[in-house]
Design a protein around this motif. Structure first.
Motif, PDB file in Angstrom:
ATOM      1  N   ILE A   1      -4.108  -0.435  -4.846  1.00 17.22           N
ATOM      2  CA  ILE A   1      -4.893  -1.597  -5.266  1.00 17.22           C
ATOM      3  C   ILE A   1      -6.357  -1.407  -4.879  1.00 17.22           C
ATOM      4  O   ILE A   1      -7.271  -1.717  -5.655  1.00 17.22           O
ATOM      5  CB  ILE A   1      -4.305  -2.885  -4.654  1.00 17.22           C
ATOM      6  CG1 ILE A   1      -2.914  -3.149  -5.251  1.00 17.22           C
ATOM      7  CG2 ILE A   1      -5.228  -4.072  -4.912  1.00 17.22           C
ATOM      8  CD1 ILE A   1      -2.166  -4.277  -4.596  1.00 17.22           C
TER       9      ILE A   1
ATOM     10  N   THR B   1      -9.545  -1.163  -7.547  1.00 17.84           N
ATOM     11  CA  THR B   1     -10.695  -2.073  -7.511  1.00 17.84           C
ATOM     12  C   THR B   1     -12.013  -1.310  -7.547  1.00 17.84           C
ATOM     13  O   THR B   1     -13.067  -1.907  -7.791  1.00 17.84           O
ATOM     14  CB  THR B   1     -10.665  -2.950  -6.249  1.00 17.84           C
ATOM     15  OG1 THR B   1     -10.706  -2.126  -5.086  1.00 17.84           O
ATOM     16  CG2 THR B   1      -9.422  -3.833  -6.229  1.00 17.84           C
TER      17      THR B   1
ATOM     18  N   LYS C   1      -3.606  -3.437 -14.296  1.00 14.65           N
ATOM     19  CA  LYS C   1      -2.256  -3.939 -14.053  1.00 14.65           C
ATOM     20  C   LYS C   1      -1.196  -2.974 -14.571  1.00 14.65           C
ATOM     21  O   LYS C   1      -0.175  -2.746 -13.911  1.00 14.65           O
ATOM     22  CB  LYS C   1      -2.079  -5.311 -14.705  1.00 14.65           C
ATOM     23  CG  LYS C   1      -0.828  -6.046 -14.242  1.00 14.65           C
ATOM     24  CD  LYS C   1      -0.815  -7.481 -14.747  1.00 14.65           C
ATOM     25  CE  LYS C   1       0.385  -8.232 -14.191  1.00 14.65           C
ATOM     26  NZ  LYS C   1       0.404  -9.643 -14.654  1.00 14.65           N
TER      27      LYS C   1
ATOM     28  N   LEU D   1      -0.966  -0.005 -12.234  1.00 11.73           N
ATOM     29  CA  LEU D   1      -0.205  -0.388 -11.043  1.00 11.73           C
ATOM     30  C   LEU D   1       1.293  -0.286 -11.291  1.00 11.73           C
ATOM     31  O   LEU D   1       2.031   0.341 -10.529  1.00 11.73           O
ATOM     32  CB  LEU D   1      -0.560  -1.819 -10.630  1.00 11.73           C
ATOM     33  CG  LEU D   1      -1.740  -2.043  -9.688  1.00 11.73           C
ATOM     34  CD1 LEU D   1      -1.999  -3.530  -9.529  1.00 11.73           C
ATOM     35  CD2 LEU D   1      -1.484  -1.402  -8.338  1.00 11.73           C
TER      36      LEU D   1
END
Length: 240
Positions: free
Chosen positions: A146, A150, A160, A163
């Motif tokens: 994460i 970022t 997303k 991920l």
């Protein structure tokens, strides 16, 4: 599997349905009050893989395998190192690592920093290794990935889907490593079958509520809870 364990799994799946992550980050520390980590981590890996697969299917149009490759190549050796730690070190040591991960991750989320700079894809190998280690040892690969995402100049759907793709592919390798080391037992498979309907109900309930709540406010609350649970994960009574 008792009512407490079922309630924890439902809650973690529900929050995952709302936020799209944090299933293992919530399930592992809460289940650690009832079960040893050697039982929890393989079970949560099986459940999380199911959730990641469902979410990845939903976001399949935004998924690109090339975004996942650096993370995955770095993550695979990290899983082996993490699985070794899981097998050879006691719960107290692993819970310290888990507590540190949750507290640091929760504080980082509460601060909600703006992206200071953009990093290249090669950084994915390092962040992937860190994620793999945490995935193999504690089934919590999320924080390094994460943070990495970022710092990328990608859109919301790209982040997303990356991920979910990374978590799904890494989780398969985590499960294989646990199986090779004898960590996946008939009892764990039995609990997985019992818990599977629970995570489905939690996932769809959370996804339904997602459209009615402010995700930003909810994530603030979630990060605060992660800090509290991280502090509770430390073996405070060691030596007492």
């Amino acid at each position: 599997m008792g009512l407490y364990e079922i309630a924890v799994i439902f809650l973690a799946a529900f929050i995952y349905g709302v936020a799209g992550f944090a299933f293992a980050l919530l399930a592992v520390p809460l289940l650690s009050f009832a079960w040893p980590l050697k039982h929890i981590v393989p079970l949560v890996a099986l459940l999380a893989t199911s959730l990641n697969g469902l979410m990845l299917f939903k976001l399949r149009k935004s998924f690109a395998f090339k975004r996942v490759m650096p993370l995955l190549l770095g993550g695979l050796p990290g899983v082996l190192v993490g699985a070794y730690f899981l097998r050879h070190y006691d719960n107290a040591f692993l819970r310290v690592i888990l507590g540190l991960v949750l507290v640091l991750y929760g504080l980082w989320g509460l601060k909600n920093p703006k992206r200071p700079f953009i990093i290249g894809d090669n950084w994915g190998y390092l962040f992937g290794f860190l994620a793999g280690f945490l995935g193999g040892a504690l089934n919590t690969p999320g924080p390094p990935v994460i943070i990495y995402l970022t710092l990328k100049d990608w859109g919301k759907d790209e982040i997303k889907s990356t991920l979910q793709g990374f978590f799904f592919l890494l989780a398969i390798f985590v499960i294989f490593s646990h199986w090779r080391m004898g960590l996946i037992t008939p009892e764990i498979l039995k609990n997985y079958l019992i818990a599977f309907p629970v995570i489905l109900i939690g996932l769809f309930s959370g996804h339904r509520l997602y459209g009615r709540l402010s995700l930003k406010v909810y994530q603030k609350i979630l990060y605060g809870l992660l800090v509290i649970m991280g502090l509770l994960s430390f073996p405070w009574k060691i030596g007492g």
